[in-house]
Design a protein around this motif. Sequence first.
Motif, PDB file in Angstrom:
ATOM      1  N   UNK A 543      43.781  46.330  47.095  1.00  0.00           N
ATOM      2  CA  UNK A 543      42.691  47.256  47.042  1.00  0.00           C
ATOM      3  C   UNK A 543      42.368  47.877  45.853  1.00  0.00           C
ATOM      4  N   UNK A 544      43.420  47.736  45.108  1.00  0.00           N
ATOM      5  CA  UNK A 544      43.464  48.315  43.568  1.00  0.00           C
ATOM      6  C   UNK A 544      43.028  47.503  42.297  1.00  0.00           C
ATOM      7  N   UNK A 545      42.662  46.344  42.538  1.00  0.00           N
ATOM      8  CA  UNK A 545      42.208  45.383  41.445  1.00  0.00           C
ATOM      9  C   UNK A 545      41.133  44.420  42.024  1.00  0.00           C
ATOM     10  N   UNK A 546      40.206  43.864  41.190  1.00  0.00           N
ATOM     11  CA  UNK A 546      39.402  42.872  41.495  1.00  0.00           C
ATOM     12  C   UNK A 546      40.353  41.595  41.739  1.00  0.00           C
ATOM     13  N   UNK A 547      39.899  40.557  42.486  1.00  0.00           N
ATOM     14  CA  UNK A 547      40.704  39.371  42.703  1.00  0.00           C
ATOM     15  C   UNK A 547      40.047  38.416  43.318  1.00  0.00           C
ATOM     16  N   UNK A 548      40.399  36.923  42.919  1.00  0.00           N
ATOM     17  CA  UNK A 548      39.781  35.939  43.681  1.00  0.00           C
ATOM     18  C   UNK A 548      40.884  35.296  44.651  1.00  0.00           C
ATOM     19  N   UNK A 549      40.426  34.907  45.903  1.00  0.00           N
ATOM     20  CA  UNK A 549      41.436  34.596  46.892  1.00  0.00           C
ATOM     21  C   UNK A 549      40.974  33.348  47.568  1.00  0.00           C
ATOM     22  N   UNK A 550      41.612  32.287  47.874  1.00  0.00           N
ATOM     23  CA  UNK A 550      41.291  31.197  48.810  1.00  0.00           C
ATOM     24  C   UNK A 550      41.911  31.080  49.932  1.00  0.00           C
ATOM     25  N   UNK A 558      36.033  36.581  46.760  1.00  0.00           N
ATOM     26  CA  UNK A 558      36.327  37.648  45.977  1.00  0.00           C
ATOM     27  C   UNK A 558      36.274  38.980  46.470  1.00  0.00           C
ATOM     28  N   UNK A 559      37.184  39.930  46.065  1.00  0.00           N
ATOM     29  CA  UNK A 559      37.396  41.133  46.096  1.00  0.00           C
ATOM     30  C   UNK A 559      37.102  42.140  45.150  1.00  0.00           C
ATOM     31  N   UNK A 560      36.532  43.122  45.241  1.00  0.00           N
ATOM     32  CA  UNK A 560      36.394  44.097  44.514  1.00  0.00           C
ATOM     33  C   UNK A 560      37.402  45.282  44.285  1.00  0.00           C
ATOM     34  N   UNK A 561      37.571  45.960  43.273  1.00  0.00           N
ATOM     35  CA  UNK A 561      38.586  46.929  43.026  1.00  0.00           C
ATOM     36  C   UNK A 561      37.831  48.199  43.862  1.00  0.00           C
ATOM     37  N   UNK A 562      38.670  49.008  44.748  1.00  0.00           N
ATOM     38  CA  UNK A 562      38.175  50.070  45.598  1.00  0.00           C
ATOM     39  C   UNK A 562      38.805  51.378  44.924  1.00  0.00           C
TER      40      UNK A 562
END
Length: 671
Positions: A543-550, A558-562
């Motif tokens: 939850x503390x970084x943007x990232x790509x997940x498959x 993709x997730x955003x930084x919360x």
Amino acid sequence: MPKVTVDGQEIEVPAGATVLQACELAGKEIPRFCYHERLSIAGNCRMCLVEVKPGPPKPQASCALPATEGQEIRTDSEMVKKAREGVMEFLLINHPLDCPICDQGGECDLQDQSVAYGRGASRYHEHKRAVTEKYMGPLIKTTMTRCIHCTRCVRFSEEIAGVDEIGALYRGEDMQITTYLEQAAKHELSANVIDLCPVGALTSGPYAYEARPWELKKTLSIDVSDAVGSNIRIDSRGREVLRALPRNNDDVNEEWISDKARYQVEGLTRRRLDRVFIRKGGKLAEASWDEAFKAIAAAKPGASIAAVAGDLLDCETMFAAKALLKASSSTLLESRQGGMDYDCSNLAAVNFNSTFAGIEEADAILIIGSNVRMEAPLVNVRLRKAAKKGAKVFILGPQWDPTYPAEFLGEDLAVLSNLPQAVADALKGAQRPAVILGGAGFARGAHAAAVKIAHDFGMVKDGWNGFNALHMAAARMGAVMLGFVSKGGLSDLVEAKPKVLLALGADEVDFSRFPDSLKVYIGHHGDKGAHSADIVLPAAAYTEKPGTYVNTEGRVQRADKAVFAPGDAREDWTVLRALADALGVSVGFNSFHELRAAMVAEVPALGNEGELADYGALPKSVAGNAMPEGSISAYPISDFYLTNPIARASAVMQRCSEELTHGATFAEAAE
């Protein structure tokens, strides 16, 4: 397609549509409490009343009335307005005036619809009835006096979760919604009833009295508790994540999430690593970043450096680690921290090729070594839909409750070499046969046999690929796409005896296999990995970084930084970038944007957000024994609620484990 007229506007609606759906196609808002798109029609709240001609001269429930040719529908007539006001007046007769202290306040359907469709005052002044609270487990807080008997929770438990644990007692004014014998709801999707409840009868226990919805910052994210890649929304205030809610994505999680995905976020503030530590005299002592990097550089690893990726990692972190090792002339990479070593040379052979939505259409399914309810609860929901449509399900492995009819084939892997006649006939006669290979199947060497079965029974044909690998780690498919695997698995790294071992959030590794390595743990929780490490470098959680997940079906998300990471913790890629400088090597990026661009340049599929990666055709065979021996005596997940370091740090997940998995009882305080 029948034509209907809604408030003077003529539209065409699909055959089988209801009047409520016809009104929504015409852009009209229809209030409702009991109706839900994914549940059966109950027609018991009567809030969705409309006037329909031809028909009786009275309002009719639009949710249960089929749309037919020539209907004239009025949603704004005086009759409809008066009828809705009357229904709302009845609903509020016994509803308590709890809004100031109710957690549903600000996102309550009853609040919104009473303002929009109710009268200005009530004509009823009798005493309101009261209902005793029901115990539904550690996750669901009940205030059943607020219940309006929409039965959404009952229908969800029966139809979606497949666990008949919630029902109604008594009749009329005495009706009450409760669990069986008022015991905890024991299934992995139980907290979805909180989202379904249109009033404040069922609210979140751990989140009670924490915040109001308008105080929260909302961030789009991806769940990492399993390999499904559920779409979630992270609600935070300041630097603290307060809750996770599901986002609608029909291709992945529909609008449900597992209880672990929802409540493991409580562990994000507990047992966190927020300082650098170096082991001195057998104990970890606080240190600085500079000291830690100097200690790693002093080991002079050169090409003798290895990296093991944990189950929760994003693709960018793994790419950064791979770039660091490549610059150091090392190829000692592994992401299967449990020690499995199946063939990853062809991505189609380790992918869930049918897709989650597609598996609903399968008509014969062979599950090898997977307790799907524990490993991917939302995939089990899809399998339940397939079984409802008539699919025959066969399971190889120890018995578990799948919530749908299934035949267990025992634990002996020899069954795969000579399938029982009933299984072979079902797979041969199916239009869309499928095989699902789970974690225990991979671990016991059933990979080659599963691929062979897929080809032998015609599971791969035009428009259908029935071979499915069901992974349990959110990082697994991304790691395989990035080549973050060794041919011999973790054993390759053990044999190489690296001078430095980077454990990237890897907590399930048996570190005793690396007695002579300098173990550097880069992670966010003080779990097993940190306890075994010589150097601890604090990093950011998902939850503390943007990232790509498959996810396990190859869908790139993709997730955003919360929120920001606590203390001295930094985003993983920045730690690896600084480590590269300490080791005197160049990784080729200085910002997250550059890192992601380099990753997409190397693996273009990782740039296609929301899309399924194209892995090509399933190979005719993979490395391994197509006629495996031995048995599947257990599944990898023994406790659903404690599968990763974030969940293990959560008091809520610990309580769920004790009560729902191990049967512990907790005394309740006297009122």
